[in-house]
Design a protein around this motif. Structure first.
Motif, PDB file in Angstrom:
ATOM      1  N   VAL A 351       0.765  -1.099   0.167  1.00 34.31           N
ATOM      2  CA  VAL A 351      -0.027  -0.221  -0.067  1.00 34.31           C
ATOM      3  C   VAL A 351       0.968   1.377  -0.081  1.00 34.31           C
ATOM      4  CG1 VAL A 351      -1.670   1.484   1.140  1.00 34.31           C
ATOM      5  CG2 VAL A 351      -1.942  -1.101   1.187  1.00 34.31           C
ATOM      6  N   LEU A 352       0.723   1.891  -1.030  1.00 31.09           N
ATOM      7  CA  LEU A 352       1.454   3.543  -1.178  1.00 31.09           C
ATOM      8  C   LEU A 352       0.547   4.242  -0.745  1.00 31.09           C
ATOM      9  CD1 LEU A 352       3.196   2.689  -4.641  1.00 31.09           C
ATOM     10  CD2 LEU A 352       4.412   2.657  -2.500  1.00 31.09           C
ATOM     11  N   ALA A 353       0.887   4.819   0.599  1.00 28.37           N
ATOM     12  CA  ALA A 353       0.177   6.055   1.212  1.00 28.37           C
ATOM     13  C   ALA A 353       1.117   6.903   1.651  1.00 28.37           C
ATOM     14  CB  ALA A 353      -0.837   5.552   2.114  1.00 28.37           C
ATOM     15  N   GLY A 354       0.707   8.138   1.776  1.00 29.67           N
ATOM     16  CA  GLY A 354       1.595   9.247   2.518  1.00 29.67           C
ATOM     17  C   GLY A 354       2.643   9.659   1.592  1.00 29.67           C
ATOM     18  N   VAL A 355       2.656   9.220   0.209  1.00 28.81           N
ATOM     19  CA  VAL A 355       3.652   9.643  -0.465  1.00 28.81           C
ATOM     20  C   VAL A 355       3.413  11.005  -0.914  1.00 28.81           C
ATOM     21  CG1 VAL A 355       4.742   9.010  -3.067  1.00 28.81           C
ATOM     22  CG2 VAL A 355       3.910   7.206  -1.548  1.00 28.81           C
ATOM     23  N   THR A 356       4.830  11.821  -0.768  1.00 30.31           N
ATOM     24  CA  THR A 356       4.774  13.257  -1.076  1.00 30.31           C
ATOM     25  C   THR A 356       3.959  13.946   0.163  1.00 30.31           C
ATOM     26  OG1 THR A 356       2.719  13.658  -2.265  1.00 30.31           O
ATOM     27  CG2 THR A 356       4.505  13.167  -3.637  1.00 30.31           C
ATOM     28  N   GLY A 357       3.993  13.361   1.340  1.00 30.30           N
ATOM     29  CA  GLY A 357       3.437  14.149   2.332  1.00 30.30           C
ATOM     30  C   GLY A 357       2.116  13.875   2.807  1.00 30.30           C
ATOM     31  N   LEU A 358       1.233  13.336   1.770  1.00 34.62           N
ATOM     32  CA  LEU A 358      -0.279  13.291   2.088  1.00 34.62           C
ATOM     33  C   LEU A 358      -0.556  12.851   3.545  1.00 34.62           C
ATOM     34  CD1 LEU A 358      -2.153  13.748  -0.352  1.00 34.62           C
ATOM     35  CD2 LEU A 358      -2.588  11.222  -0.187  1.00 34.62           C
ATOM     36  N   ASP A 364      -7.575   5.799   8.012  1.00 32.98           N
ATOM     37  CA  ASP A 364      -7.024   5.627   6.613  1.00 32.98           C
ATOM     38  C   ASP A 364      -6.516   4.051   6.735  1.00 32.98           C
ATOM     39  OD1 ASP A 364      -8.070   7.761   5.413  1.00 32.98           O
ATOM     40  OD2 ASP A 364      -6.149   8.854   5.849  1.00 32.98           O
ATOM     41  N   ILE A 365      -5.591   3.805   7.395  1.00 30.90           N
ATOM     42  CA  ILE A 365      -4.810   2.628   7.703  1.00 30.90           C
ATOM     43  C   ILE A 365      -5.783   1.413   7.836  1.00 30.90           C
ATOM     44  CG2 ILE A 365      -2.957   1.416   8.829  1.00 30.90           C
ATOM     45  CD1 ILE A 365      -1.618   4.226   9.179  1.00 30.90           C
ATOM     46  N   ALA A 366      -6.603   1.561   8.882  1.00 35.45           N
ATOM     47  CA  ALA A 366      -7.802   0.657   9.116  1.00 35.45           C
ATOM     48  C   ALA A 366      -8.501   0.312   7.973  1.00 35.45           C
ATOM     49  CB  ALA A 366      -8.452   1.119  10.495  1.00 35.45           C
ATOM     50  N   ASP A 367      -8.860   1.158   7.266  1.00 33.18           N
ATOM     51  CA  ASP A 367      -9.423   1.359   6.084  1.00 33.18           C
ATOM     52  C   ASP A 367      -9.235   0.290   4.900  1.00 33.18           C
ATOM     53  OD1 ASP A 367     -11.829   2.002   4.304  1.00 33.18           O
ATOM     54  OD2 ASP A 367     -10.296   3.062   3.115  1.00 33.18           O
ATOM     55  N   ALA A 368      -7.616   0.776   4.575  1.00 33.93           N
ATOM     56  CA  ALA A 368      -7.113  -0.085   3.594  1.00 33.93           C
ATOM     57  C   ALA A 368      -6.736  -1.328   4.026  1.00 33.93           C
ATOM     58  CB  ALA A 368      -5.664   0.773   3.270  1.00 33.93           C
ATOM     59  N   VAL A 369      -6.320  -1.745   5.427  1.00 36.07           N
ATOM     60  CA  VAL A 369      -6.173  -2.851   5.806  1.00 36.07           C
ATOM     61  C   VAL A 369      -7.468  -3.929   5.843  1.00 36.07           C
ATOM     62  CG1 VAL A 369      -5.426  -4.262   7.783  1.00 36.07           C
ATOM     63  CG2 VAL A 369      -4.245  -2.262   7.323  1.00 36.07           C
ATOM     64  N   LEU A 370      -8.459  -3.099   6.283  1.00 35.05           N
ATOM     65  CA  LEU A 370      -9.749  -3.765   6.326  1.00 35.05           C
ATOM     66  C   LEU A 370     -10.189  -4.618   5.069  1.00 35.05           C
ATOM     67  CD1 LEU A 370     -12.267  -4.502   8.176  1.00 35.05           C
ATOM     68  CD2 LEU A 370     -13.278  -2.659   7.419  1.00 35.05           C
ATOM     69  N   LYS A 371     -10.103  -3.783   3.889  1.00 27.30           N
ATOM     70  CA  LYS A 371     -10.294  -4.074   2.516  1.00 27.30           C
ATOM     71  C   LYS A 371      -9.670  -5.231   2.000  1.00 27.30           C
ATOM     72  CE  LYS A 371     -12.397   0.353   1.319  1.00 27.30           C
ATOM     73  NZ  LYS A 371     -11.840   1.898   0.651  1.00 27.30           N
ATOM     74  N   SER A 372      -8.195  -4.896   2.207  1.00 25.98           N
ATOM     75  CA  SER A 372      -7.139  -5.943   1.706  1.00 25.98           C
ATOM     76  C   SER A 372      -7.321  -7.318   2.478  1.00 25.98           C
ATOM     77  CB  SER A 372      -5.775  -5.673   1.987  1.00 25.98           C
ATOM     78  OG  SER A 372      -5.497  -4.291   1.609  1.00 25.98           O
ATOM     79  N   VAL A 373      -7.652  -7.309   3.831  1.00 20.91           N
ATOM     80  CA  VAL A 373      -8.044  -8.675   4.554  1.00 20.91           C
ATOM     81  C   VAL A 373      -9.328  -9.150   3.757  1.00 20.91           C
ATOM     82  CG1 VAL A 373      -8.371  -9.235   6.992  1.00 20.91           C
ATOM     83  CG2 VAL A 373      -6.764  -7.869   6.785  1.00 20.91           C
ATOM     84  N   ALA A 374     -10.266  -8.562   3.904  1.00 25.18           N
ATOM     85  CA  ALA A 374     -11.448  -9.137   3.020  1.00 25.18           C
ATOM     86  C   ALA A 374     -11.341  -9.555   1.842  1.00 25.18           C
ATOM     87  CB  ALA A 374     -12.406  -7.877   2.946  1.00 25.18           C
ATOM     88  N   GLU A 375     -10.400  -9.198   1.083  1.00 22.91           N
ATOM     89  CA  GLU A 375     -10.236  -9.981  -0.135  1.00 22.91           C
ATOM     90  C   GLU A 375      -9.561 -11.409  -0.282  1.00 22.91           C
ATOM     91  OE1 GLU A 375      -7.428  -8.041  -2.893  1.00 22.91           O
ATOM     92  OE2 GLU A 375      -7.998  -9.162  -4.472  1.00 22.91           O
ATOM     93  N   PHE A 385      -0.934  -6.402  -6.696  1.00 29.22           N
ATOM     94  CA  PHE A 385      -0.031  -6.410  -5.495  1.00 29.22           C
ATOM     95  C   PHE A 385       0.229  -5.026  -5.086  1.00 29.22           C
ATOM     96  CE2 PHE A 385       2.812  -5.670  -9.152  1.00 29.22           C
ATOM     97  CZ  PHE A 385       3.722  -4.880  -8.685  1.00 29.22           C
ATOM     98  N   ILE A 386      -0.085  -3.910  -5.761  1.00 27.06           N
ATOM     99  CA  ILE A 386       0.277  -2.660  -5.532  1.00 27.06           C
ATOM    100  C   ILE A 386      -1.056  -1.669  -5.392  1.00 27.06           C
ATOM    101  CG2 ILE A 386       0.798  -2.011  -7.880  1.00 27.06           C
ATOM    102  CD1 ILE A 386       3.335  -0.678  -6.435  1.00 27.06           C
ATOM    103  N   GLU A 387      -1.279  -0.952  -4.506  1.00 29.03           N
ATOM    104  CA  GLU A 387      -2.330  -0.030  -4.454  1.00 29.03           C
ATOM    105  C   GLU A 387      -2.116   1.314  -3.936  1.00 29.03           C
ATOM    106  OE1 GLU A 387      -5.245  -0.967  -1.411  1.00 29.03           O
ATOM    107  OE2 GLU A 387      -6.494   0.766  -1.713  1.00 29.03           O
ATOM    108  N   TRP A 388      -2.105   2.424  -4.824  1.00 32.54           N
ATOM    109  CA  TRP A 388      -2.059   3.640  -4.489  1.00 32.54           C
ATOM    110  C   TRP A 388      -3.219   4.143  -3.692  1.00 32.54           C
ATOM    111  CZ3 TRP A 388       2.326   6.773  -5.914  1.00 32.54           C
ATOM    112  CH2 TRP A 388       3.317   6.049  -6.596  1.00 32.54           C
ATOM    113  N   TYR A 389      -2.841   4.641  -2.303  1.00 35.65           N
ATOM    114  CA  TYR A 389      -4.198   4.702  -1.414  1.00 35.65           C
ATOM    115  C   TYR A 389      -4.092   6.220  -1.261  1.00 35.65           C
ATOM    116  CZ  TYR A 389      -7.164   4.416   2.505  1.00 35.65           C
ATOM    117  OH  TYR A 389      -8.482   4.690   3.205  1.00 35.65           O
ATOM    118  N   TYR A 390      -5.309   6.966  -1.510  1.00 29.89           N
ATOM    119  CA  TYR A 390      -5.211   8.367  -1.688  1.00 29.89           C
ATOM    120  C   TYR A 390      -6.089   8.739  -0.267  1.00 29.89           C
ATOM    121  CZ  TYR A 390      -2.702   9.250  -5.856  1.00 29.89           C
ATOM    122  OH  TYR A 390      -1.754   9.144  -6.735  1.00 29.89           O
ATOM    123  N   GLY A 391      -6.701   7.973   0.496  1.00 29.54           N
ATOM    124  CA  GLY A 391      -7.433   8.191   1.698  1.00 29.54           C
ATOM    125  C   GLY A 391      -8.803   7.866   1.543  1.00 29.54           C
TER     126      GLY A 391
END
Lengths: 392, 91
Positions: A351-358, A364-375, A385-391
């Motif tokens: 999960v690429l998140a916070g890149v450039t300081g976002l 947000d982390i719980a959301d990204a992990v929850l979706k990934s774990v569900a899959e 294998f790669i997700e650009w996570y913007y929030g």
């Protein structure tokens, strides 16, 4: 010991002072500037017996600190982002010369566009150079690890320079209570400086001359690699020694949070590991057994420790605050490569998140992990294998 | 060199590791002791360390022509013209 409210930058400055650094060479760059401002103040008011060398660039800052260290004293510098990139040639030079030196990096993204917020692009850009590289989660860890880094780098089994990273603003300009050890404690912890050779008048040594035989040159590279492997043991030992004096230890190369019974693992480094802990707590309230692995030292890479925890994992989600463009996040690449090389077949995702300081919150982390774990729970694997996570 | 068991990129300086660099010379420094005021500037400035000072000697300096590359710095810094550059192989 006394508890003092300190910013991450001031924690780094106090650590350099307590380590009895003799030479500081620095060039200001946001958000690192207040580290060397504080050191300049210590020197000016007589609290610190050191020379401050003002230079015209970051390349010269590291060159001057390296020169002082070659001459036999503890030397220190700090930088960030473009300053670190400007130093990059000297970063390799200091490691190649095997001169112990400590540098604090306030991690900040790289332009263009011009941007001062935190990601890990600058620090991760140095990972092949032969330096020991660590990333702190909070200001106490900044202070502890900067002091410890002098001992680790000056150990005869290591003899390499080291970087301590802290996130721009999230730590550098945020005040937290920091347990400040006394000078006597630090003096008892840090032995007199040791280094492989000292440049001095009357005893001429040539460093870096054209190699007579390229086999020797390749052996020097191999020796840096092997010394970093040796450093794993030293980092562990130093963590224990510091614990005996201060009551604080972090577990060496990695620190685990709720890993013992975890099915799914989140891996990250730096300040947002605090948010990952919070996210893990929230997800556990929903019945998902999540553990967090904080990578403290990215070089040497904690291969053995990660394999220990991940071999029986249901899934691994690596959060990166930087990307090796055209491939994947740097931390993910290391984790995936070492799992594969060890024959561990676990679903791994980046999960690429916070890149450039976002800004990234624990929600947000719980959301990204929850979706990934569900899959993973549904299909047994990650479709991408790669997700650009913007929030959210 | 590998003190402490580490393979280090360091070495001790020694004479002539690149061979007899005196053969590179096109101009040769020639010393005239009668003009020498013993200031040692040539000794100080020589980038190849081929000028030796002989305290109390008849010729105050000597030049090691095996390694002198003929750069002419000694001649240039000499305040009295005691070192002249002359072409090699010339008359």
């Amino acid at each position: 010991m006394v508890v003092k409210p300190l910013t991450g930058n001031y924690a780094a400055a106090y650590a350099a002072k307590l380590a009895r650094v003799k030479v500081v060479a620095a060039y200001p760059i946001t958000p690192q500037t207040t580290i060397v401002e504080k050191l300049a103040q210590f020197i000016d008011n007589g609290e610190m017996d050191a020379e401050m060398i003002r230079v015209e660039s970051e390349h010269s800052a590291l060159a001057a600190a390296y020169g002082a260290a070659s001459g036999g004293v503890r030397a220190f510098t700090a930088t960030s982002s473009h300053g670190l990139l400007y130093m990059h040639e000297m970063v390799w030079w200091v490691a190649g010369a095997r001169v112990p030196l400590v540098m604090v990096i306030v991690t900040r993204t790289i332009g263009p566009p011009w941007n001062i917020w935190s990601d890990h692009s600058d620090l991760m850009d140095q990972r092949d150079s032969g330096w020991i590289i660590m990333m702190a989660e909070h200001n106490q860890e900044v202070l502890d690890e900067t002091i410890k880094m002098f001992k680790i780098t000056e150990d005869p089994r290591v003899f390499l320079p080291g970087m301590v990273g802290l996130d721009a603003f999230i730590l550098s300009h945020t005040t937290e209570p920091v347990d400040l050890p006394g000078q006597e404690l630090v003096d008892s912890f840090l032995p007199p400086r040791r280094q492989p050779y000292i440049m001095k008048a009357g005893d001429p040594i040539l460093m870096g001359n054209v190699p007579r035989d390229l086999h020797d040159n390749m052996r020097m590279r191999e020796d840096i690699h092997k010394s970093l492997e040796e450093a794993k043991k030293v980092i562990q030992e130093v963590d224990e020694e510091w614990y005996k004096l201060t009551g604080r230890r972090y577990g060496g190369l990695i620190e685990c949070y709720r890993c013992e019974d975890a099915d799914h693992f989140i891996i990250g480094m730096g300040a947002w590991v605090g948010d990952m802990r919070e996210a893990a707590d929230r997800l556990r309230e929903k019945g998902i057994r999540v553990g967090v692995i904080k990578v403290r030292y990215v070089r040497p890479f904690p291969r053995e420790e990660l394999l220990k925890w991940l071999t029986n994992a249901k899934s691994v989600i690596v959060f990166d605050r930087g990307v090796s463009a055209g491939s994947a996040g740097q931390l993910f690449l290391d984790v995936a490569a070492h799992l594969m090389a060890a024959g561990v077949r676990v679903p791994v995702k980046n999960v690429l998140a916070g890149v450039t300081g976002l800004d990234v919150t624990y929600e947000d982390i719980a959301d990204a992990v929850l979706k990934s774990v569900a899959e993973v729970e549904e299909t047994g694997r990650f479709s991408t294998f790669i997700e650009w996570y913007y929030g959210r | 060199m590998n003190p402490h068991g580490k393979v280090l990129p360091i070495s001790r300086p020694g004479p002539g590791v690149a061979g007899k660099t005196g053969t590179w010379r096109v101009m040769r420094p020639v010393y005239d002791p009668s003009k020498c005021v013993k200031c040692r500037l040539c000794w100080l400035y020589c980038p190849e360390n081929v000028i030796d000072v002989n305290e109390g000697g008849e010729r105050f300096i000597s030049i090691d022509y095996d390694y002198c590359k003929g750069c002419g710095i000694c001649s240039s810094v000499c305040p009295t013209g005691a070192i002249k550059m002359v072409p090699e192989g010339g008359a």
